[in-house]
Design a protein around this motif. Structure first.
Motif, mmCIF file in Angstrom:
data_model
loop_
_atom_site.group_PDB
_atom_site.id
_atom_site.type_symbol
_atom_site.label_atom_id
_atom_site.label_comp_id
_atom_site.label_asym_id
_atom_site.label_seq_id
_atom_site.Cartn_x
_atom_site.Cartn_y
_atom_site.Cartn_z
ATOM 1 N N SER A 75 11.371 37.864 39.139
ATOM 2 C CA SER A 75 10.970 39.255 38.918
ATOM 3 C C SER A 75 9.459 39.382 39.075
ATOM 4 C CB SER A 75 11.386 39.722 37.522
ATOM 5 O OG SER A 75 12.791 39.633 37.362
ATOM 6 N N LYS A 76 9.028 40.579 39.469
ATOM 7 C CA LYS A 76 7.614 40.818 39.741
ATOM 8 C C LYS A 76 6.808 40.854 38.448
ATOM 9 C CE LYS A 76 4.653 43.861 42.524
ATOM 10 N NZ LYS A 76 4.181 42.755 43.368
ATOM 11 N N CYS A 77 5.623 40.245 38.476
ATOM 12 C CA CYS A 77 4.723 40.282 37.320
ATOM 13 C C CYS A 77 4.210 41.707 37.103
ATOM 14 C CB CYS A 77 3.524 39.358 37.560
ATOM 15 S SG CYS A 77 3.936 37.589 37.666
ATOM 16 N N HIS A 78 3.660 41.948 35.915
ATOM 17 C CA HIS A 78 3.082 43.250 35.591
ATOM 18 C C HIS A 78 1.915 43.559 36.537
ATOM 19 C CE1 HIS A 78 0.903 46.274 33.128
ATOM 20 N NE2 HIS A 78 2.131 46.618 32.776
ATOM 21 N N SER A 79 1.700 44.834 36.805
ATOM 22 C CA SER A 79 0.662 45.238 37.762
ATOM 23 C C SER A 79 -0.741 44.830 37.333
ATOM 24 C CB SER A 79 0.707 46.758 37.963
ATOM 25 O OG SER A 79 0.522 47.438 36.739
ATOM 26 N N SER A 80 -0.939 44.507 36.050
ATOM 27 C CA SER A 80 -2.258 44.116 35.566
ATOM 28 C C SER A 80 -2.564 42.639 35.796
ATOM 29 C CB SER A 80 -2.381 44.428 34.071
ATOM 30 O OG SER A 80 -1.426 43.676 33.328
ATOM 31 N N CYS A 81 -1.557 41.864 36.203
ATOM 32 C CA CYS A 81 -1.744 40.417 36.357
ATOM 33 C C CYS A 81 -2.427 40.077 37.677
ATOM 34 C CB CYS A 81 -0.394 39.690 36.294
ATOM 35 S SG CYS A 81 0.501 39.886 34.744
ATOM 36 N N ASP A 82 -3.349 39.132 37.595
ATOM 37 C CA ASP A 82 -3.991 38.590 38.797
ATOM 38 C C ASP A 82 -3.430 37.194 39.018
ATOM 39 O OD1 ASP A 82 -5.584 37.887 40.885
ATOM 40 O OD2 ASP A 82 -7.460 37.815 39.760
ATOM 41 N N GLY A 83 -2.455 37.089 39.933
ATOM 42 C CA GLY A 83 -1.833 35.794 40.189
ATOM 43 C C GLY A 83 -0.571 35.591 39.380
ATOM 44 N N LYS A 122 5.954 35.711 31.950
ATOM 45 C CA LYS A 122 7.055 36.567 31.495
ATOM 46 C C LYS A 122 6.754 38.016 31.873
ATOM 47 C CE LYS A 122 4.997 37.005 26.869
ATOM 48 N NZ LYS A 122 5.215 36.851 25.416
ATOM 49 N N ALA A 123 7.672 38.899 31.527
ATOM 50 C CA ALA A 123 7.508 40.317 31.854
ATOM 51 C C ALA A 123 6.422 40.949 30.990
ATOM 52 C CB ALA A 123 8.836 41.044 31.654
ATOM 53 N N GLY A 124 5.831 42.038 31.501
ATOM 54 C CA GLY A 124 4.850 42.801 30.735
ATOM 55 C C GLY A 124 3.444 42.259 30.853
ATOM 56 N N ALA A 125 2.493 43.023 30.298
ATOM 57 C CA ALA A 125 1.080 42.664 30.375
ATOM 58 C C ALA A 125 0.749 41.407 29.576
ATOM 59 C CB ALA A 125 0.222 43.829 29.881
ATOM 60 N N THR A 126 1.575 41.074 28.584
ATOM 61 C CA THR A 126 1.319 39.873 27.771
ATOM 62 C C THR A 126 1.692 38.582 28.505
ATOM 63 O OG1 THR A 126 3.500 40.123 26.738
ATOM 64 C CG2 THR A 126 1.620 41.099 25.581
ATOM 65 N N GLY A 127 2.368 38.720 29.637
ATOM 66 C CA GLY A 127 2.756 37.535 30.395
ATOM 67 C C GLY A 127 1.710 37.077 31.386
ATOM 68 N N CYS A 128 0.640 37.838 31.552
ATOM 69 C CA CYS A 128 -0.402 37.497 32.533
ATOM 70 C C CYS A 128 -1.220 36.293 32.070
ATOM 71 C CB CYS A 128 -1.354 38.671 32.752
ATOM 72 S SG CYS A 128 -0.570 40.203 33.284
#
Length: 369
Positions: free
Chosen positions: A204-212, A216-222
């Motif tokens: 599944s695609k990472c959250h849009s805020s993640c760089d690389g 896991k899902a969501g901004a906390t997974g970055c």
């Protein structure tokens, strides 16, 4: 005049016909890859089989004819009827279809008279086994090599085999979006492994805020935030509001609007030299030719004209009142008539004049009736 119009219409109609014919010719001459061209040809042949499925001999005595000539279903007459119309239903690649028919007519006849009972799949017999333009499903290349993961796990069920079904391609996996590696058995960067399916890997695609990468899902997974975001211990990557900084990121004459992960600079109203938002009431400083009035920038020249008109109008009203008073001293009835006329004039000027000052109207409305 009528003849000229007629000739002009005829010319345009002829032009349209010629253009249409030329367009069809281009489609007829279109060339497909060998396997695709063979499929087009066989589809046309199968269509002929369907169209003649209910056919019979034309002599009238079907039972006698089939006893003497054999079954119509496998007869030479039926094959001839099919061949007469083969490729006529094709638009794109018609010429190529005719070429295949001409070159491999004997292969078609061999299948019709000798092989169709033992080998009923005409596509397999003709395109794969005989003229070798295609391969079976999930096979590729000159020797029809099986694709990676054949038969049940092609490219880990997350991609396509290059050249599958043709004599072309290298059989390498072309992974679906979000998957990587030679066998498409890993998640690509920017994707994370979802709860694993029993039969296949799911990314599944990472959250849009993640760089690389992410875990896991969501901004906390970055593991790292993109520009325009900042890492927070509890909430992961959160949006940075660039517009709240002490110095605006926008040039003079523009104002800042925060977007998710970024910001946008929009032009101020033309009355503003600098501003904090859209509209003349959001100006910090007025542009040349404008002045600040009641917390909004207004046209200086128009405002000056309004003030002048207001001043002269009020002087006129005062003059009317004085004149009424003088007349009242001499003739009460005449003074009453003039006073009523003055009142009507003032009301119409202030309430019905579209150019009247709204603040002045509001003041008049507050006067007790």
């Amino acid at each position: 005049m009528f003849l000229e119009v007629f000739l002009l219409v005829a010319f345009f109609n002829l032009n349209s016909v010629v253009h249409c014919v030329q367009s069809k010719e281009v489609l007829y001459q279109k060339k497909f890859p060998p396997c695709k061209a063979c499929k087009v040809f066989i589809d046309s042949f199968k269509k002929g089989i369907e169209q003649t499925a209910k056919g019979k001999f034309d002599g009238g005595d079907t039972a006698w004819e089939e006893e003497k000539l054999g079954s119509y279903a496998n007869s030479e007459i039926r094959l001839t009827e099919i061949q007469e119309n083969i490729c006529t239903d094709i638009v794109e690649g018609r010429d190529q279809c005719y070429s295949i028919h001409e070159e491999y007519d004997d292969v078609l006849e061999e299948w019709w008279f000798q092989k169709q009972n033992d080998d009923p799949d005409i596509f397999k017999y003709f395109c794969i086994d005989q003229i070798k333009s295609c391969c079976p499903e999930y096979h590729f290349g000159e020797n029809c090599t099986p694709c990676e993961g054949f038969p049940d796990n092609i490219c880990s069920k997350n991609g396509k085999c290059k050249g599958a079904g043709t004599r072309k391609g290298n059989g390498k996996c072309l992974c679906d979006t979000g998957y990587a590696n030679d066998k498409c058995d890993n998640c690509a960067e920017g994707y994370f492994q979802s709860p694993k399916d029993d039969n296949k890997l799911t990314c599944s695609k990472c959250h849009s805020s993640c760089d690389g990468p992410c875990t896991k899902a969501g901004a906390t997974g970055c593991t790292k935030c993109r520009d325009g975001w900042i890492m927070d211990d509890n909430d992961g990557c959160i949006d940075v509001d660039e517009c709240t900084s002490s110095k605006s990121p926008c040039k003079t004459g523009k104002f800042c609007v925060n977007n998710i992960g970024s910001y946008q600079c929009l032009f101020c109203d033309r009355s503003c030299q600098s501003c904090t938002g859209d509209g003349p009431d959001m100006c910090d400083k007025c542009a040349e030719g404008y002045i600040m009035k009641h917390k909004r920038c207004v046209d200086a020249e128009e405002e000056s004209r309004k003030q002048y008109l207001n001043f002269t109008r009020y002087l006129f009203y005062i003059g009317l009142c004085i004149a009424t008073y003088i007349v009242f001293k001499k003739n009460i009835v005449l003074a009453a008539i003039i006073g009523a006329a003055v009142s009507i004039y003032v009301i119409m000027s202030e309430y019905l004049d579209p150019h009247a000052n709204p603040r002045d109207i509001a003041l008049i409305q507050k006067i007790p009736g």
